[in-house]
Design a protein around this motif. Structure first.
Motif, PDB file in Angstrom:
ATOM      1  N   VAL A 199       9.040  -7.920  -0.113  1.00  0.00           N
ATOM      2  CA  VAL A 199       9.124  -7.082   1.079  1.00  0.00           C
ATOM      3  C   VAL A 199       7.864  -7.301   1.913  1.00  0.00           C
ATOM      4  O   VAL A 199       6.752  -7.025   1.456  1.00  0.00           O
ATOM      5  CB  VAL A 199       9.284  -5.599   0.724  1.00  0.00           C
ATOM      6  CG1 VAL A 199       9.369  -4.757   1.999  1.00  0.00           C
ATOM      7  CG2 VAL A 199      10.524  -5.382  -0.131  1.00  0.00           C
ATOM      8  N   GLY A 200       8.035  -7.818   3.115  1.00  0.00           N
ATOM      9  CA  GLY A 200       6.902  -8.117   3.976  1.00  0.00           C
ATOM     10  C   GLY A 200       7.279  -9.176   4.997  1.00  0.00           C
ATOM     11  O   GLY A 200       8.448  -9.551   5.135  1.00  0.00           O
ATOM     12  N   ASP A 201       6.304  -9.669   5.698  1.00  0.00           N
ATOM     13  CA  ASP A 201       6.547 -10.696   6.709  1.00  0.00           C
ATOM     14  C   ASP A 201       6.907 -12.018   6.045  1.00  0.00           C
ATOM     15  O   ASP A 201       6.314 -12.394   5.015  1.00  0.00           O
ATOM     16  CB  ASP A 201       5.305 -10.889   7.587  1.00  0.00           C
ATOM     17  CG  ASP A 201       4.964  -9.625   8.364  1.00  0.00           C
ATOM     18  OD1 ASP A 201       5.893  -8.854   8.678  1.00  0.00           O
ATOM     19  OD2 ASP A 201       3.759  -9.402   8.630  1.00  0.00           O
ATOM     20  N   GLY A 231      10.140  -4.339   6.106  1.00  0.00           N
ATOM     21  CA  GLY A 231      10.320  -2.907   5.942  1.00  0.00           C
ATOM     22  C   GLY A 231       9.334  -2.313   4.968  1.00  0.00           C
ATOM     23  O   GLY A 231       8.375  -2.965   4.532  1.00  0.00           O
ATOM     24  N   GLN A 232       9.580  -1.060   4.594  1.00  0.00           N
ATOM     25  CA  GLN A 232       8.756  -0.372   3.624  1.00  0.00           C
ATOM     26  C   GLN A 232       9.220  -0.743   2.219  1.00  0.00           C
ATOM     27  O   GLN A 232      10.404  -0.646   1.912  1.00  0.00           O
ATOM     28  CB  GLN A 232       8.867   1.146   3.818  1.00  0.00           C
ATOM     29  CG  GLN A 232       8.261   1.654   5.105  1.00  0.00           C
ATOM     30  CD  GLN A 232       6.748   1.429   5.141  1.00  0.00           C
ATOM     31  OE1 GLN A 232       6.062   1.554   4.141  1.00  0.00           O
ATOM     32  NE2 GLN A 232       6.235   1.083   6.317  1.00  0.00           N
ATOM     33  N   PRO A 233       8.294  -1.176   1.367  1.00  0.00           N
ATOM     34  CA  PRO A 233       8.700  -1.651   0.030  1.00  0.00           C
ATOM     35  C   PRO A 233       9.538  -0.655  -0.755  1.00  0.00           C
ATOM     36  O   PRO A 233      10.575  -1.012  -1.315  1.00  0.00           O
ATOM     37  CB  PRO A 233       7.355  -1.916  -0.659  1.00  0.00           C
ATOM     38  CG  PRO A 233       6.414  -2.205   0.451  1.00  0.00           C
ATOM     39  CD  PRO A 233       6.840  -1.335   1.585  1.00  0.00           C
ATOM     40  N   HIS A 256      -1.272  -6.822  -4.267  1.00  0.00           N
ATOM     41  CA  HIS A 256      -2.185  -6.932  -3.128  1.00  0.00           C
ATOM     42  C   HIS A 256      -1.463  -6.685  -1.808  1.00  0.00           C
ATOM     43  O   HIS A 256      -1.974  -7.023  -0.747  1.00  0.00           O
ATOM     44  CB  HIS A 256      -2.836  -8.318  -3.122  1.00  0.00           C
ATOM     45  CG  HIS A 256      -3.643  -8.583  -4.352  1.00  0.00           C
ATOM     46  ND1 HIS A 256      -4.873  -8.011  -4.568  1.00  0.00           N
ATOM     47  CD2 HIS A 256      -3.364  -9.326  -5.453  1.00  0.00           C
ATOM     48  CE1 HIS A 256      -5.339  -8.414  -5.741  1.00  0.00           C
ATOM     49  NE2 HIS A 256      -4.448  -9.201  -6.286  1.00  0.00           N
ATOM     50  N   SER A 257      -0.295  -6.091  -1.884  1.00  0.00           N
ATOM     51  CA  SER A 257       0.443  -5.767  -0.672  1.00  0.00           C
ATOM     52  C   SER A 257       0.557  -4.256  -0.558  1.00  0.00           C
ATOM     53  O   SER A 257      -0.121  -3.511  -1.242  1.00  0.00           O
ATOM     54  CB  SER A 257       1.845  -6.383  -0.749  1.00  0.00           C
ATOM     55  OG  SER A 257       2.605  -5.713  -1.731  1.00  0.00           O
ATOM     56  N   ARG A 258       1.494  -3.818   0.303  1.00  0.00           N
ATOM     57  CA  ARG A 258       1.703  -2.384   0.454  1.00  0.00           C
ATOM     58  C   ARG A 258       2.199  -1.762  -0.843  1.00  0.00           C
ATOM     59  O   ARG A 258       2.076  -0.565  -1.051  1.00  0.00           O
ATOM     60  CB  ARG A 258       2.701  -2.127   1.580  1.00  0.00           C
ATOM     61  CG  ARG A 258       2.088  -2.273   2.966  1.00  0.00           C
ATOM     62  CD  ARG A 258       3.140  -2.172   4.047  1.00  0.00           C
ATOM     63  NE  ARG A 258       4.028  -3.326   4.029  1.00  0.00           N
ATOM     64  CZ  ARG A 258       5.021  -3.504   4.890  1.00  0.00           C
ATOM     65  NH1 ARG A 258       5.260  -2.605   5.820  1.00  0.00           N
ATOM     66  NH2 ARG A 258       5.774  -4.580   4.835  1.00  0.00           N
TER      67      ARG A 258
END
Length: 283
Positions: A199-201, A231-233, A256-258
């Motif tokens: 989930v991310g770019d 979106g939001q994980p 290391h992400s959201r």
């Protein structure tokens, strides 16, 4: 020898914990240790809280009565704890799994740290006997275990169902990669379908990372699909787990992400709360 620790408290989730423990034990050839910890609570009455109008003799009698009541509560707690571990052990043994039991009085985390020295996995229910099911609050002990345990933690859902499809939340971090490596080498997951989700770019780096993880799993003989979603994980992962009928979510406990912010601090259990399937956390 490796083993599974099954934390039980007599709640509705305890049966699910036992069933998940039996599934893991049969797949890995490990024994299960059932563990129930009776917490120490300071229930003694402070005489300073008694009315000054009560005479000395009455205060003494009352304190003695309260002490007797505390002793009775402690005895009942031990009897209840013994019944809990006996029922849990019988449920697991019925699946043909070697099982032992441990009943302790003290702090859950201190006891778990001692017990998990010889274990490879800890299983606990998403909610305990005191959880508010209506508001979907999670058990406080579950939060403490997730944060404190040095072993992978499997957070059991309310009911066990056979695991056929895995959703792996992959953020490229080393703990997520540890989860991937474990799955690739584990006989427990052999033959299961796996979906890798980031989930991310969608950057070149993210694509290389998820494809590298997929290659590791394919090397272990798995049929793997990949996806990068924005979106939001917690929302995206929970939505996919439910929409595509996955049986288990696997993820690194830290990253290391959201996702990292979801698993540290006051929002540690948001992902677990949002998902209706069991969650296996690696660290």
């Amino acid at each position: 020898m490796s083993k599974v620790i099954a934390l039980v408290d007599g709640s509705t989730y305890s049966q699910s914990v036992c069933d998940h423990a039996a599934w893991v034990a049969k797949g890995k050839g490990w024994p299960v240790e059932v563990l129930h910890v009776i917490g120490r609570r300071d229930e003694a009455t402070d005489p300073r809280n008694l009315s000054g109008n009560i005479g000395l003799g009455a205060r003494t009698a009352l304190l003695n009565e309260l002490a007797d009541l505390d002793a009775q509560k402690a005895k009942l707690a031990r009897k209840r704890g013994q019944a809990i571990i006996e029922d849990a052990s019988a449920r697991i043994a019925a699946e043909g799994v070697e099982v032992s039991a441990r009943l302790r009085i003290g702090d859950l985390i201190d006891t778990l740290r001692e017990a998990e020295a010889e274990a490879d996995l800890v299983i606990i229910g998403k909610r305990g006997e005191g959880a508010d099911f209506a508001s979907l609050h999670l058990g406080s002990n579950m939060e403490r275990v997730v944060r404190a345990s040095s072993r992978p933690v499997l957070v059991a859902s309310r009911a066990f169902r056979p695991v056929q499809k895995l959703l792996v939340a992959f953020d490229g971090g080393r703990f997520a990669m540890k989860a991937v490596d474990h799955i690739a080498r584990s006989e427990l997951f052999a033959g299961l379908a796996i979906h890798l989700l980031t989930v991310g770019d969608e950057t070149q780096e993210a694509r290389r990372a998820i494809e590298g993880a997929a290659a590791v799993l394919k090397g272990g003989g798995y049929d793997v699909t990949t996806e990068i979603a924005e979106g939001q994980p917690e929302k995206e992962i929970a939505d996919r787990a439910e929409a595509h009928d996955f049986d288990l979510l696997v993820m690194g406990a830290y990253g290391h992400s959201r996702i990292r912010s979801l698993l540290i601090g006051s929002t540690t259990t948001e992902m677990i709360r949002a998902c209706k399937v069991p969650v296996l956390l690696f660290r």
